[in-house]
Scaffold this motif. Structure first.
Motif, PDB file in Angstrom:
ATOM      1  N   ARG A 171     -49.433  48.426   3.101  1.00 58.86           N
ATOM      2  CA  ARG A 171     -49.828  48.634   1.250  1.00 58.86           C
ATOM      3  C   ARG A 171     -49.714  47.031   0.797  1.00 58.86           C
ATOM      4  NH1 ARG A 171     -48.801  54.651  -0.689  1.00 58.86           N
ATOM      5  NH2 ARG A 171     -50.161  55.200  -1.003  1.00 58.86           N
ATOM      6  N   VAL A 172     -50.486  46.527   0.550  1.00 58.05           N
ATOM      7  CA  VAL A 172     -49.948  45.562  -0.731  1.00 58.05           C
ATOM      8  C   VAL A 172     -50.786  45.353  -1.641  1.00 58.05           C
ATOM      9  CG1 VAL A 172     -50.946  43.129  -0.468  1.00 58.05           C
ATOM     10  CG2 VAL A 172     -50.542  43.900   1.644  1.00 58.05           C
ATOM     11  N   ALA A 173     -50.155  44.862  -3.049  1.00 60.47           N
ATOM     12  CA  ALA A 173     -50.203  44.687  -4.238  1.00 60.47           C
ATOM     13  C   ALA A 173     -50.785  43.279  -4.530  1.00 60.47           C
ATOM     14  CB  ALA A 173     -49.598  45.408  -5.068  1.00 60.47           C
ATOM     15  N   VAL A 174     -51.970  42.507  -5.081  1.00 66.69           N
ATOM     16  CA  VAL A 174     -52.009  41.412  -5.460  1.00 66.69           C
ATOM     17  C   VAL A 174     -52.106  41.327  -7.055  1.00 66.69           C
ATOM     18  CG1 VAL A 174     -53.746  39.382  -5.695  1.00 66.69           C
ATOM     19  CG2 VAL A 174     -53.229  40.702  -3.420  1.00 66.69           C
ATOM     20  N   VAL A 175     -50.693  40.947  -7.654  1.00 62.77           N
ATOM     21  CA  VAL A 175     -51.049  40.555  -9.020  1.00 62.77           C
ATOM     22  C   VAL A 175     -51.302  38.674  -9.367  1.00 62.77           C
ATOM     23  CG1 VAL A 175     -49.341  40.535 -11.445  1.00 62.77           C
ATOM     24  CG2 VAL A 175     -48.895  41.468  -8.535  1.00 62.77           C
ATOM     25  N   GLY A 176     -52.864  38.994 -10.508  1.00 66.13           N
ATOM     26  CA  GLY A 176     -53.659  38.161 -10.656  1.00 66.13           C
ATOM     27  C   GLY A 176     -54.811  38.785 -10.065  1.00 66.13           C
ATOM     28  N   LEU A 177     -55.813  38.004 -10.721  1.00 70.55           N
ATOM     29  CA  LEU A 177     -56.726  38.144  -9.654  1.00 70.55           C
ATOM     30  C   LEU A 177     -57.099  36.895 -10.503  1.00 70.55           C
ATOM     31  CD1 LEU A 177     -58.267  39.323  -7.691  1.00 70.55           C
ATOM     32  CD2 LEU A 177     -59.834  40.314  -9.010  1.00 70.55           C
ATOM     33  N   GLY A 178     -56.753  36.052 -10.351  1.00 68.38           N
ATOM     34  CA  GLY A 178     -57.409  34.492 -10.302  1.00 68.38           C
ATOM     35  C   GLY A 178     -58.015  33.524  -8.797  1.00 68.38           C
ATOM     36  N   GLY A 179     -57.878  32.131  -8.810  1.00 66.32           N
ATOM     37  CA  GLY A 179     -58.113  31.143  -7.443  1.00 66.32           C
ATOM     38  C   GLY A 179     -57.228  31.991  -6.323  1.00 66.32           C
ATOM     39  N   LEU A 180     -55.951  31.950  -6.895  1.00 65.38           N
ATOM     40  CA  LEU A 180     -55.414  32.179  -5.967  1.00 65.38           C
ATOM     41  C   LEU A 180     -55.493  34.004  -5.635  1.00 65.38           C
ATOM     42  CD1 LEU A 180     -54.182  29.767  -6.265  1.00 65.38           C
ATOM     43  CD2 LEU A 180     -51.639  30.942  -5.807  1.00 65.38           C
ATOM     44  N   GLY A 181     -55.377  35.096  -6.934  1.00 62.79           N
ATOM     45  CA  GLY A 181     -55.141  35.795  -6.653  1.00 62.79           C
ATOM     46  C   GLY A 181     -56.593  36.199  -5.429  1.00 62.79           C
ATOM     47  N   HIS A 182     -57.798  35.470  -6.071  1.00 68.46           N
ATOM     48  CA  HIS A 182     -58.866  36.382  -5.084  1.00 68.46           C
ATOM     49  C   HIS A 182     -58.961  36.204  -3.781  1.00 68.46           C
ATOM     50  CE1 HIS A 182     -60.791  32.705  -4.822  1.00 68.46           C
ATOM     51  NE2 HIS A 182     -62.167  33.778  -4.358  1.00 68.46           N
ATOM     52  N   MET A 183     -58.356  35.116  -3.709  1.00 71.30           N
ATOM     53  CA  MET A 183     -58.288  34.429  -1.725  1.00 71.30           C
ATOM     54  C   MET A 183     -57.023  35.466  -1.517  1.00 71.30           C
ATOM     55  SD  MET A 183     -60.635  32.418  -1.221  1.00 71.30           S
ATOM     56  CE  MET A 183     -59.805  32.827   0.731  1.00 71.30           C
ATOM     57  N   ALA A 184     -56.220  36.483  -2.209  1.00 69.32           N
ATOM     58  CA  ALA A 184     -54.985  36.786  -1.177  1.00 69.32           C
ATOM     59  C   ALA A 184     -55.516  38.067  -1.227  1.00 69.32           C
ATOM     60  CB  ALA A 184     -53.959  37.029  -2.998  1.00 69.32           C
ATOM     61  N   VAL A 185     -56.616  38.818  -1.721  1.00 69.33           N
ATOM     62  CA  VAL A 185     -57.409  40.164  -1.509  1.00 69.33           C
ATOM     63  C   VAL A 185     -57.929  40.102  -0.240  1.00 69.33           C
ATOM     64  CG1 VAL A 185     -58.824  41.998  -2.472  1.00 69.33           C
ATOM     65  CG2 VAL A 185     -57.205  41.169  -4.284  1.00 69.33           C
ATOM     66  N   LYS A 186     -58.755  38.860  -0.308  1.00 68.52           N
ATOM     67  CA  LYS A 186     -60.118  38.387   0.652  1.00 68.52           C
ATOM     68  C   LYS A 186     -59.125  38.401   1.764  1.00 68.52           C
ATOM     69  CE  LYS A 186     -63.913  35.951  -2.445  1.00 68.52           C
ATOM     70  NZ  LYS A 186     -64.871  35.846  -2.058  1.00 68.52           N
ATOM     71  N   PHE A 187     -58.211  37.794   1.969  1.00 67.55           N
ATOM     72  CA  PHE A 187     -56.839  37.492   3.208  1.00 67.55           C
ATOM     73  C   PHE A 187     -56.463  39.139   3.741  1.00 67.55           C
ATOM     74  CE2 PHE A 187     -56.559  32.515   2.149  1.00 67.55           C
ATOM     75  CZ  PHE A 187     -57.587  32.482   3.874  1.00 67.55           C
ATOM     76  N   ALA A 188     -55.988  39.988   2.585  1.00 63.40           N
ATOM     77  CA  ALA A 188     -54.952  40.805   2.727  1.00 63.40           C
ATOM     78  C   ALA A 188     -56.236  42.047   3.895  1.00 63.40           C
ATOM     79  CB  ALA A 188     -54.465  41.429   1.802  1.00 63.40           C
ATOM     80  N   ALA A 189     -57.171  42.305   3.114  1.00 60.75           N
ATOM     81  CA  ALA A 189     -57.807  43.563   3.233  1.00 60.75           C
ATOM     82  C   ALA A 189     -58.732  43.141   4.847  1.00 60.75           C
ATOM     83  CB  ALA A 189     -59.123  43.179   1.839  1.00 60.75           C
ATOM     84  N   SER A 190     -59.382  41.340   5.025  1.00 64.59           N
ATOM     85  CA  SER A 190     -59.618  40.886   6.196  1.00 64.59           C
ATOM     86  C   SER A 190     -58.394  41.863   7.321  1.00 64.59           C
ATOM     87  CB  SER A 190     -60.112  39.758   6.160  1.00 64.59           C
ATOM     88  OG  SER A 190     -59.017  38.971   5.754  1.00 64.59           O
ATOM     89  N   MET A 191     -57.111  41.398   7.033  1.00 61.71           N
ATOM     90  CA  MET A 191     -56.251  41.976   7.899  1.00 61.71           C
ATOM     91  C   MET A 191     -56.127  42.710   8.045  1.00 61.71           C
ATOM     92  SD  MET A 191     -53.344  38.265   6.540  1.00 61.71           S
ATOM     93  CE  MET A 191     -54.013  36.968   6.523  1.00 61.71           C
TER      94      MET A 191
END
Ligand code: NAP
Ligand code: ZN
Ligand code: ZN
Length: 349
Positions: A179-199
């Protein structure tokens, strides 16, 4: 020998980003000369221009999310051919022989890393200028390959936002079912979401604005928390294995720590000014607090190859050089979906 090169930068803190001319060296034996096709705008560019960290040397030409085409190379350079796509991220030089360089952690070079902009070359006196320009010259050791099939404009932000979020997910072992939380949906945040979901992680976005809920789901998040709504955070206490904080402005870290399960980790990648930390928030529940600084050259190539294989790239809004100031103003308001990328041809137009 040097070459005059059109660029965009600022001459004093908070000054508008404006056209200027810089000098680039002629390619040395190990260098490649790159025509810049695209350069992403990272919030670190904005911090540097505003001198938020008190370290900026002016004039500054920002930009460290660069994709271009190799136009020529030095006599001993062999990794690229003319016409190849090439990427340049945050690092353009380091000593290459210290333990950190040998381990591929060039950002921590013991002799001092040379960052792509606002940094000193190994000669100790020449300042580097970044990707808001038509061309650049970089030692081929620090140039990345862009996998075939990736759109070059959407690949540019991978060179900073991509590696900065891929690296901590790998370091802290992000895996299926976490269970991964990403705080802030900007440039870094949206990449963190894509990577964590892909993992394979179950991703929740924590955002200041409810408007981003649909986008968060499209990017791969299962959950969404509008952090400014009363009681929103309390409802998720003790939930997350890993929390990746990408926020660019001061906010309450102690409250965020309550969201971790016992032994969970909160990793900071955002770089707002200093923020108070309550030891009790860490000690109760054996919480771990970590930071992560971009990523070295080998891991950046690994990340790009991963993106090529899994079809991961940034969501971008393509702009011209004369729109950079508007883009900065929008980033200041959190109005970014999800990375501004500048058309390289417009730097010289
Ligand atoms: P960005 O695209 O501007 O996104 C930052 C996000 O932070 C915003 O979209 C917003 O998300 C949130 N935010 C902004 N102001 C806020 C506030 N007052 N309170 C709460 N949340 C707020 O920035 P970025 O390029 O992703 O960079 C983010 C941070 O990481 C910057 O500080 C940058 O310097 C740093 N950075 C660090 C590294 C590293 O190596 N560690 C590398 C690159 C960048 P919501 O609208 O969803 O709330
Ligand atoms: Zn950056
Ligand atoms: Zn070194």
């Amino acid at each position: 020998m040097t070459k005059k090169t059109p660029a965009y930068g600022v001459r004093a803190a908070k000054g508008p980003v404006a056209r200027m001319s810089i000098e680039r060296r002629d390619p040395g034996p190990h260098d490649v000369a790159i025509e810049i096709l695209y350069c992403g705008i990272c919030h670190s560019d904005v911090h540097k221009v505003n001198d938020d960290w008190g370290t900026t040397h002016f004039p500054v030409v920002p930009g460290h999310e660069i994709v271009g085409r190799v136009v020529s190379q030095g006599t001993s350079a062999s990794r690229f051919r003319e016409g190849d796509l090439a990427g340049v991220g945050c690092i353009v030089d380091s000593c290459r022989v210290c333990p950190e360089c040998r381990a591929g952690h060039e950002m921590f070079c013991e002799k001092g890393v040379t960052f792509t902009f606002d940094s000193l070359e190994p000669d100790g006196k020449t300042w580097t200028y970044g990707g808001y320009s038509t061309n650049m010259v970089v030692d081929e050791r620090y140039v990345l390959r862009i996998p075939k099939g990736l759109d070059p404009a959407r690949a540019a932000p991978l060179l900073c936002a991509g590696i900065t979020t891929y690296s901590p997910l790998r370091q802290f072992g992000c895996k299926r079912g976490d269970r991964v939380a990403v705080v802030g949906l900007g440039g870094l945040g949206h990449m963190a979401v894509k990577f964590a979901a892909s993992m394979g992680a179950e991703v929740t976005v924590l955002s200041g604005s409810r408007d981003e809920e649909k986008d968060a789901a499209r990017l791969g998040a299962k959950g969404f928390v509008a952090t400014r709504e009363p009681g929103a955070l309390e409802a998720h206490e003790g939930t997350f294995d890993l929390l990746v904080d990408t926020v660019s402005a001061p906010h309450d870290l102690n409250k965020q720590l309550t969201l971790l399960r016992n032994f969970g980790t909160m990793v900071l990648v955002g770089l707002p000014p200093a923020t108070p930390l309550d030891p009790f928030a860490l000690v109760h529940g054996n919480k771990r607090l970590a930071g992560s600084n971009i990523g070295g050259i080998p891991e950046t190539q690994e990340m790009l190859d991963y993106c090529g294989k899994h079809g991961v790239a940034a969501d971008v809004e393509l702009i011209k050089a004369n729109q950079i100031n508007d883009a900065y103003a929008r980033m200041g308001r959190g109005d970014v979906r999800y990375r501004f990328v500048i058309d390289g041809a417009s730097f010289g137009a």
